[in-house]
Design an enzyme around this catalytic site. Sequence first.
Site: not given
Ligand code: NAP
Length: 449
Positions: A129, A169
């Site tokens: 990561k 991510d």
């Molecule tokens: P993303 O597109 O950047 O979206 C993140 C979302 O979470 C946004 O709506 C953001 O709101 C919100 N958020 C971030 N920090 C926060 C906080 N401290 N409190 C409340 N809301 C918060 O990211 P993503 O890719 O969807 O990833 C979301 C989660 O899934 C993470 O835990 C990541 O590690 C996990 N994940 C992602 C993938 C992938 O393929 N992308 C795969 C496996 C797991 P704001 O815009 O207001 O910050």
Amino acid sequence: MAGLDEKLLGIYDEVLHRNPGEIEFHQAVHEVLMSLGPVVAKHPEYADSAVIRRLCEPERQIIFRVPWVDDNGAVQINRGFRVEFNSALGPYKGGLRFHPSVYLGIIKFLGYEQIFKNALTGMPIGGGKGGSDFDPKGRSDGEIMRFCQAFMTELYRHLGEYTDVPAGDIGVGGREIGYLFGQYKRITNRYESGVLTGKGLTWGGSQVRTEATGYGTVFFVEEILRTRHDSFDGKRVVVSGSGNVAVYAIEKVQQLGGTVVACSDSGGYIVDEKGIDLDLLKDVKEVRRARISEYVEARGDAATYVAGRSVWNVPCDVALPCATQNELNGSDATTLIRNGCAIVAEGANMPCTPEAVQFFTDAGVTFAPGKAANAGGVATSALEMQQNASRDSWTFEHTEQRLADIMRGIHDRCLETAEEYGSPGNYVAGANIAGFTQVADAMLALGVI
Ligand code: NAP
């Protein structure tokens, strides 16, 4: 620490001492070790050969300076990270996170979880990561590009399709992967498609990669429902976040007949009792890159916005935390249980605190941990690598079917393993033990390296 087998307690103490202050990493290690008691009782060779201790120490940790110039001509300095945790099963694989909260402890927790998640997919990928404390919010497109170029200018020397393959991510989506890949190509003079996943469809990306994590989480819940002869039809669902994972979880729930009534961002949450208008949500979050409150401004009286409170106050049958780590605590869990929630599946990584997980377990709420439930993203990244290696590109339907099959396989393996080790129906034990034994067996076979 209560509940840990004596041999595992020593390992956990060592992790605490060697990694001071990295609380998320401690939490992730503790959660896995808690499941391994029956494994070391049955297979003492795992503890005796120090496989578990080796698994808690990254193979390599890279920390670097990222200097770049903002739109005002000022030099900005961020810190970049890549933790190459374990390569027993294949090249390091795991996303990059750009968020101001990023420090070594966050990247290590994510990298550690990734080892077991990637093993569960059954695909030949190790765990890693990376990321930066760079905050993309409010930055212009040019600033994002210059930051990504500066980040890759150091990181490229550690990557390669057989070495380390990052993806997205939090804060890293298709736009950022494009800038990162462009810089990698420029520096190396190689069109090495397999070095990054999450690429655009016209330049080496895979169908369904954008949707994969959210879709996969919902497929996993569909499997849980299937075991009880039920389906999403008529279910009320709440999703946290409104980023990549959340948006495509909402899309798949809707396709399967459920109604998503609420979602959120870090500022607050929206409730739309008739069901989230997905086109509008995508326009607000993906096109305009705006705050979720703008959804309500466009939707009018049909929806409400609640600032600064927890989305878990909204009653639901199924809860899908898809935002970030430790976003759902014991008090949120109590509210969800009181409101009749029956299934919680983690689209995000470690979004539920240990206390919340304990409350769900005690109350008989089915809990699907992120290692298993959100593995569809990285699994589809591995499918992207397959397509790149064979210079091929598959249809959406074929790729989505592969994803659905993989999620069913992970689900069944978790249940079978939980049963085998005396915790029937416990997806946490099943995911941790199945992921661990696969990596541990490979490490034993490869010798002390
Ligand atoms: P993303 O597109 O950047 O979206 C993140 C979302 O979470 C946004 O709506 C953001 O709101 C919100 N958020 C971030 N920090 C926060 C906080 N401290 N409190 C409340 N809301 C918060 O990211 P993503 O890719 O969807 O990833 C979301 C989660 O899934 C993470 O835990 C990541 O590690 C996990 N994940 C992602 C993938 C992938 O393929 N992308 C795969 C496996 C797991 P704001 O815009 O207001 O910050």
